[in-house]
Design an enzyme around this catalytic site. Structure first.
Site, short mmCIF file in Angstrom:
data_model
loop_
_atom_site.label_atom_id
_atom_site.label_comp_id
_atom_site.label_asym_id
_atom_site.label_seq_id
_atom_site.Cartn_x
_atom_site.Cartn_y
_atom_site.Cartn_z
N LYS A 84 0.83 -1.21 0.00
CA LYS A 84 0.00 0.00 0.00
C LYS A 84 0.87 1.27 0.00
O LYS A 84 0.66 2.16 -0.82
CB LYS A 84 -0.94 0.00 1.22
CG LYS A 84 -1.94 -1.16 1.19
CD LYS A 84 -2.88 -1.15 2.36
CE LYS A 84 -2.19 -1.34 3.69
NZ LYS A 84 -1.48 -2.64 3.80
N THR A 85 1.84 1.31 0.90
CA THR A 85 2.73 2.48 0.95
C THR A 85 3.49 2.61 -0.37
O THR A 85 3.63 3.70 -0.93
CB THR A 85 3.71 2.36 2.13
OG1 THR A 85 2.95 2.31 3.34
CG2 THR A 85 4.66 3.54 2.20
N ASP A 129 -1.87 7.16 5.94
CA ASP A 129 -1.77 5.75 6.31
C ASP A 129 -2.70 5.49 7.50
O ASP A 129 -2.98 6.40 8.27
CB ASP A 129 -0.31 5.45 6.71
CG ASP A 129 0.08 4.01 6.41
OD1 ASP A 129 -0.80 3.23 6.00
OD2 ASP A 129 1.26 3.68 6.60
N THR A 178 -5.69 -1.28 6.66
CA THR A 178 -5.70 -2.74 6.73
C THR A 178 -7.11 -3.21 7.12
O THR A 178 -7.38 -4.39 7.14
CB THR A 178 -4.70 -3.24 7.80
OG1 THR A 178 -4.92 -2.49 9.00
CG2 THR A 178 -3.27 -3.04 7.35
N ARG A 237 6.54 -8.31 1.76
CA ARG A 237 7.42 -7.91 2.87
C ARG A 237 8.07 -9.13 3.50
O ARG A 237 9.27 -9.13 3.80
CB ARG A 237 6.65 -7.13 3.94
CG ARG A 237 7.50 -6.86 5.20
CD ARG A 237 6.78 -6.02 6.24
NE ARG A 237 6.56 -4.69 5.76
CZ ARG A 237 5.42 -4.02 5.93
NH1 ARG A 237 4.42 -4.57 6.58
NH2 ARG A 237 5.30 -2.81 5.47
N1 LIG Z 1 4.04 -5.52 -5.92
C1 LIG Z 1 5.24 -5.48 -5.36
N2 LIG Z 1 6.35 -5.74 -6.08
C2 LIG Z 1 7.55 -5.72 -5.49
N3 LIG Z 1 7.78 -5.44 -4.19
C3 LIG Z 1 6.71 -5.16 -3.43
C4 LIG Z 1 5.41 -5.16 -3.97
N4 LIG Z 1 4.54 -4.85 -2.99
C5 LIG Z 1 5.27 -4.67 -1.88
N5 LIG Z 1 6.59 -4.85 -2.13
C6 LIG Z 1 7.67 -4.76 -1.17
O1 LIG Z 1 7.17 -5.14 0.10
C7 LIG Z 1 7.56 -4.25 1.11
C8 LIG Z 1 6.35 -3.81 1.90
O2 LIG Z 1 5.48 -3.04 1.10
P1 LIG Z 1 4.66 -1.78 1.70
O3 LIG Z 1 5.46 -1.11 2.75
O4 LIG Z 1 4.21 -0.97 0.56
O5 LIG Z 1 3.43 -2.53 2.36
P2 LIG Z 1 2.15 -1.90 3.08
O6 LIG Z 1 0.96 -2.50 2.42
O7 LIG Z 1 2.24 -0.42 3.08
O8 LIG Z 1 2.27 -2.46 4.55
P3 LIG Z 1 1.68 -1.84 5.94
O9 LIG Z 1 0.21 -2.15 5.95
O10 LIG Z 1 2.40 -2.60 7.00
O11 LIG Z 1 1.99 -0.38 5.93
C9 LIG Z 1 8.30 -3.11 0.41
O12 LIG Z 1 9.65 -3.23 0.68
C10 LIG Z 1 8.10 -3.33 -1.05
O13 LIG Z 1 9.33 -3.18 -1.70
MG LIG Z 2 2.51 0.93 4.65
#
Ligand SMILES: Nc1ncnc2c1ncn2[C@@H]1O[C@H](COP(=O)(O)OP(=O)(O)OP(=O)(O)O)[C@@H](O)[C@H]1O
Ligand SMILES: [Mg+2]
Length: 364
Positions: A84-85, A129, A178, A237
């Site tokens: 998401k981030t 977020d 989430t 992740r």
């Molecule tokens: N589609 C993707 N392709 C490659 N790497 C990804 C992808 N999605 C996520 N990642 C990797 O996974 C890690 C976590 O992603 P991210 O921080 O965006 O998750 P999030 O959904 O924001 O999590 P949270 O809910 O904990 O904030 C990052 O390091 C990112 O590089």
């Molecule tokens: Mg995030």
């Protein structure tokens, strides 16, 4: 037999359990945060998987660019670690716009939000977020800001207080959550596009692992990447985290190149089994099978049996076990599925004992 105990309170009504320090936990730890920045895909082309979301978002952003307009507000929902981030940053990059990052819990008062909103530049992306954790007054201010690009700033207190309307430049709000179910409908309705992120397929995670290995300058064979992907619980992740631990092992115990054998041996050391279960997950399953004959058993009883808080069992171990079809939550308590018996290499009571070979959980 039924070992049921107290009535279950819905998870939404209890405070969240602090994320446990586990290799397969989905919350980001400090080490993750440092590495994640380097591993984040920078544009939609680099973003792996989530085909539907990518296609739809691509259209939304292209159309806005073609019109020379600011993109519609976007809501990203999905489990931790699914990107998401990362996507919020990609949205800003694709629009060639700056991004401001904040979170629901950081905005205590409506005034905090007003200060942020009034300092936005035209076209800027505001990433909010954990948007489901914003305070009520801030949320109401956000409604008007999203819809009319306007806020009312309250000056003074009591009967003498006056609302001064303040025009905002058009901006794109990207909200992440989430828990989409916890968002009030009026807020949800103000997003022009909602993307629900799904867990990743093993093949997609394999690509994530390959890409990260390249960025980290680690040699990896296809089967090595597949081994890591298969244990990553559908979450990029976790895939990246397991890759780093396997890399350590490959450096210390071998020539640094990650093969299938090295990946399996490394993850056996870290007690992440062939299906991505860790020690806690397996302890819960084992108690359910060995002590309670597969259930049904109440959550509290099960928690005592593994020496954990009931919240830990319910929120840390169970969601994945349920998703994997190893455990079911029933009104009478927790029940193991046939797949749970197979996974732990055990035979259900009363089942015919027809040469049930012990399964090698670690694939070594
Ligand atoms: N589609 C993707 N392709 C490659 N790497 C990804 C992808 N999605 C996520 N990642 C990797 O996974 C890690 C976590 O992603 P991210 O921080 O965006 O998750 P999030 O959904 O924001 O999590 P949270 O809910 O904990 O904030 C990052 O390091 C990112 O590089
Ligand atoms: Mg995030």
């Amino acid at each position: 037999m039924n070992w049921d105990d107290t009535a279950d309170t819905p998870a939404d009504e209890r405070p969240p359990v602090p994320p446990a320090e586990r290799l397969v936990g989905s919350a980001a730890d400090r080490e993750d945060q440092a590495v994640e920045a380097a591993l984040r895909p920078k544009d939609l082309g680099e973003f792996i998987g989530q085909e539907k979301v990518r296609e739809q978002l691509d259209l939304v952003l292209r159309a806005a660019r073609a019109r020379g307009a600011t993109a519609d507000h976007v809501l990203l929902s999905g489990a931790p670690g699914l990107g998401k981030t990362t996507l919020s940053m990609i949205i800003a990059a694709e629009m060639g716009a700056p991004i401001r990052i904040t979170s629901g819990p950081a905005i205590q008062h409506a005034g905090d939000l007003a200060a942020i909103l009034s300092s936005l530049q035209e076209g800027e992306v505001l990433f909010l977020d954990e948007i489901h954790r914003m305070s009520r007054p801030a949320e109401e201010m956000l409604y008007m800001a999203m819809e009319d690009f306007r806020v009312d700033v309250i000056v003074g207190k009591g009967p003498g207080a006056t609302a001064i309307p303040l025009e905002l430049p058009p901006f794109t709000l990207v909200g992440a959550t989430t828990r989409a179910g916890l968002l009030p409908p009026p807020l949800r309705d103000r997003f022009g596009f909602t993307a629900h992120m799904e867990f990743y397929e093993p093949r997609e995670l394999e690509r994530v692992v390959h890409r990260s290995a390249q960025l980290l300058d680690v040699g990896i064979e296809t089967e090595g990447a597949a081994e890591i992907a298969g244990r990553s619980r559908g979450t990029p992740r976790i895939a990246n985290r397991l890759l780093r631990r396997v890399r350590d092992y490959a450096q210390v115990k071998a020539d640094g190149v990650i093969t299938r054998e090295i990946a399996a041996a490394a993850l056996a050391v870290y007690e992440v089994d062939a299906r991505g279960l860790d020690r806690l997950d397996r302890a819960v399953l084992e108690a359910l099978l060995k002590l309670f004959a597969g259930g049904p058993v109440g959550l509290s009883t099960l928690a005592v049996a593994v020496g954990e808080e009931r919240e830990t069992v319910e929120e840390v171990a169970e969601p994945f076990l349920v998703r994997e079809g190893l455990l079911a939550r029933t009104p009478r308590g927790r029940v193991a599925t046939p797949a749970a018996w197979t996974h732990l290499g055990l035979t259900p009571p009363g089942a015919a004992t027809s040469g049930n070979g012990q399964q090698d959980l670690f694939g070594t």
